[in-house]
Design an enzyme around this catalytic site. Structure first.
Site, PDB file in Angstrom:
ATOM      1  CG  ASN A 154      -1.755   1.252   1.310  1.00 24.89           C
ATOM      2  OD1 ASN A 154      -1.756   2.055   0.374  1.00 24.89           O
ATOM      3  ND2 ASN A 154      -2.464   1.433   2.407  1.00 24.89           N
TER       4      ASN A 154
ATOM      5  N   GLY B 122       2.088   2.480  10.809  1.00 23.78           N
ATOM      6  CA  GLY B 122       3.019   3.599  10.719  1.00 23.78           C
ATOM      7  C   GLY B 122       3.720   3.924  12.024  1.00 23.78           C
TER       8      GLY B 122
ATOM      9  CD  GLU C  54      -3.657  -2.369   7.125  1.00 25.93           C
ATOM     10  OE1 GLU C  54      -2.529  -2.591   6.695  1.00 25.93           O
ATOM     11  OE2 GLU C  54      -4.280  -1.329   6.878  1.00 25.93           O
TER      12      GLU C  54
ATOM     13  CB  SER D 253       4.792  -1.710  12.113  1.00 24.30           C
ATOM     14  OG  SER D 253       4.372  -0.374  12.348  1.00 24.30           O
TER      15      SER D 253
ATOM     16  CE  LYS E  77      -0.388   3.334   4.629  1.00 25.74           C
ATOM     17  NZ  LYS E  77      -0.395   3.459   6.081  1.00 25.74           N
TER      18      LYS E  77
ATOM     19  N   GLY F  90       2.763  -0.898   4.347  1.00 28.26           N
ATOM     20  CA  GLY F  90       2.830   0.526   4.040  1.00 28.26           C
ATOM     21  C   GLY F  90       4.267   1.004   3.925  1.00 28.26           C
TER      22      GLY F  90
ATOM     23  CG  HIS G 245      -6.041   2.057   4.938  1.00 29.65           C
ATOM     24  ND1 HIS G 245      -5.634   2.989   5.868  1.00 29.65           N
ATOM     25  CD2 HIS G 245      -5.035   1.168   4.828  1.00 29.65           C
ATOM     26  CE1 HIS G 245      -4.424   2.669   6.294  1.00 29.65           C
ATOM     27  NE2 HIS G 245      -4.034   1.573   5.682  1.00 29.65           N
TER      28      HIS G 245
ATOM     29  CD  GLU H 121      -3.209   5.671   6.519  1.00 23.23           C
ATOM     30  OE1 GLU H 121      -3.138   5.741   5.289  1.00 23.23           O
ATOM     31  OE2 GLU H 121      -2.318   5.139   7.226  1.00 23.23           O
TER      32      GLU H 121
HETATM   33  P1  13P Z   1       2.694   0.538   7.783  1.00 21.87           P
HETATM   34  O1  13P Z   1       3.257  -0.702   7.163  1.00 21.87           O
HETATM   35  O2  13P Z   1       3.424   1.781   7.436  1.00 21.87           O
HETATM   36  O3  13P Z   1       2.489   0.372   9.260  1.00 21.87           O
HETATM   37  O4  13P Z   1       1.237   0.745   7.154  1.00 21.87           O
HETATM   38  C1  13P Z   1       0.367  -0.317   7.141  1.00 21.87           C
HETATM   39  C2  13P Z   1      -0.795   0.033   6.312  1.00 21.87           C
HETATM   40  O5  13P Z   1      -1.511   0.974   6.601  1.00 21.87           O
HETATM   41  C3  13P Z   1      -1.023  -0.758   5.107  1.00 21.87           C
HETATM   42  O6  13P Z   1      -2.298  -0.539   4.595  1.00 21.87           O
END
Ligand code: 13P
Length: 254
Positions: free
Chosen positions: A9, A173, A167, A212, A11, A233, A95, A97
């Site tokens: 992802n 993150g 997740e 992560s 982003k 991510g 997601h 976010e």
């Molecule tokens: P990270 O791998 O940066 O923690 O993000 C995970 C994520 O949101 C994947 O959709």
């Protein structure tokens, strides 16, 4: 046996030049690691580039969100048909976010899941609890509510067309991944819930862990019996790290 799936992802990151280097590096780095499936979800303007570079390879691509409508006055939105025109296989749905900042609701996510499968896309449904919910010990209540929102919309049979990704918001993150034991526990609980409704679908549906995931923890996470891969991510912004995660998934082939 379910094949592992690793999804980048990306982003809101990348550029034409950096995407090219990443996708070429990924193609080369996974060439000898074909015992898992890989996909890259890119910002919509880069779908054309992803299709051009990945077409004919074993690596799939997809979007990071989509509208539940087919067309119309929805400024800034992208329809399922637009994603399929660029031969997307996957689309990320719900997601955290977007749940938190884009005002996606359980209901609208359920609708998106249905519309995506009808369009021939494989939605990757993201579910997961916040830190407060985790600390309150209600991870199971929250994740089942989020999963049921989709099951209520399309029936458990509809789930079979997609992928689920657990997740936990507190792991996204932050560099603090869930422990393999915690992730396994929740994934096994979610699979058990699906199993009560349809054992075949529970056996075959891929449930990913995201939050992560990195080159150092991927192998241990992927060794858990219910973790069918990762949604990645930050580590997908570094080609070598993401390739290492893909290789870990392929090496876990049983
Ligand atoms: P990270 O791998 O940066 O923690 O993000 C995970 C994520 O949101 C994947 O959709």
């Amino acid at each position: 046996m379910r094949r592992k799936l690793v999804v980048a992802n990306r982003k809101m990151n990348g550029s034409l030049a950096s995407n090219k280097a990443f996708l070429e590096g990924l193609l080369a780095g996974t060439r000898d690691y074909q015992n898992a499936d890989y996909a890259v979800c890119v910002p919509h303007p880069y779908l054309f580039q992803a299709e051009a570079l990945l077409k004919g390879s074993a690596i799939a691509w997809g979007g990071q969100n989509m509208s539940r409508y087919e067309s119309g006055a929805y400024t800034g939105s992208v329809s399922p048909g637009m994603l399929t025109e660029f031969s997307c296989e996957y689309v990320i749905i719900g997601h955290s976010e977007r749940r938190q900042r884009g005002h996606d609701t359980d209901h609208s996510i359920g609708e998106r899941f249905e519309v995506a499968t009808k369009a021939g896309l494989k939605p990757i449904l993201c579910i997961g609890e916040t830190l407060d919910e985790y600390e309150d010990g209600i991870t199971d209540v929250v994740t089942i509510r989020q999963l049921n929102a989709v099951i209520n919309e399309i029936g458990v049979e509809g789930l079979a067309g997609g992928v689920v990704a657990y997740e936990p918001v507190w792991a996204i993150g932050t560099g603090k991944a869930a422990s393999p034991a915690h992730a396994q526990n929740i994934l096994s609980f979610l699979r058990g819930h699906i199993e009560m409704l349809n054992a075949d679908i529970a056996k075959n549906i891929r449930i990913l862990y995201g939050g992560s995931v990195n080159a150092g923890n991927a192998a241990e996470l992927f060794s858990m019996p219910d973790i069918d891969g990762g949604l990645v991510g930050s580590a997908s912004l570094n080609t070598a790290d993401f390739v290492a995660i893909c290789q870990a998934a392929s090496n876990d082939y049983r």
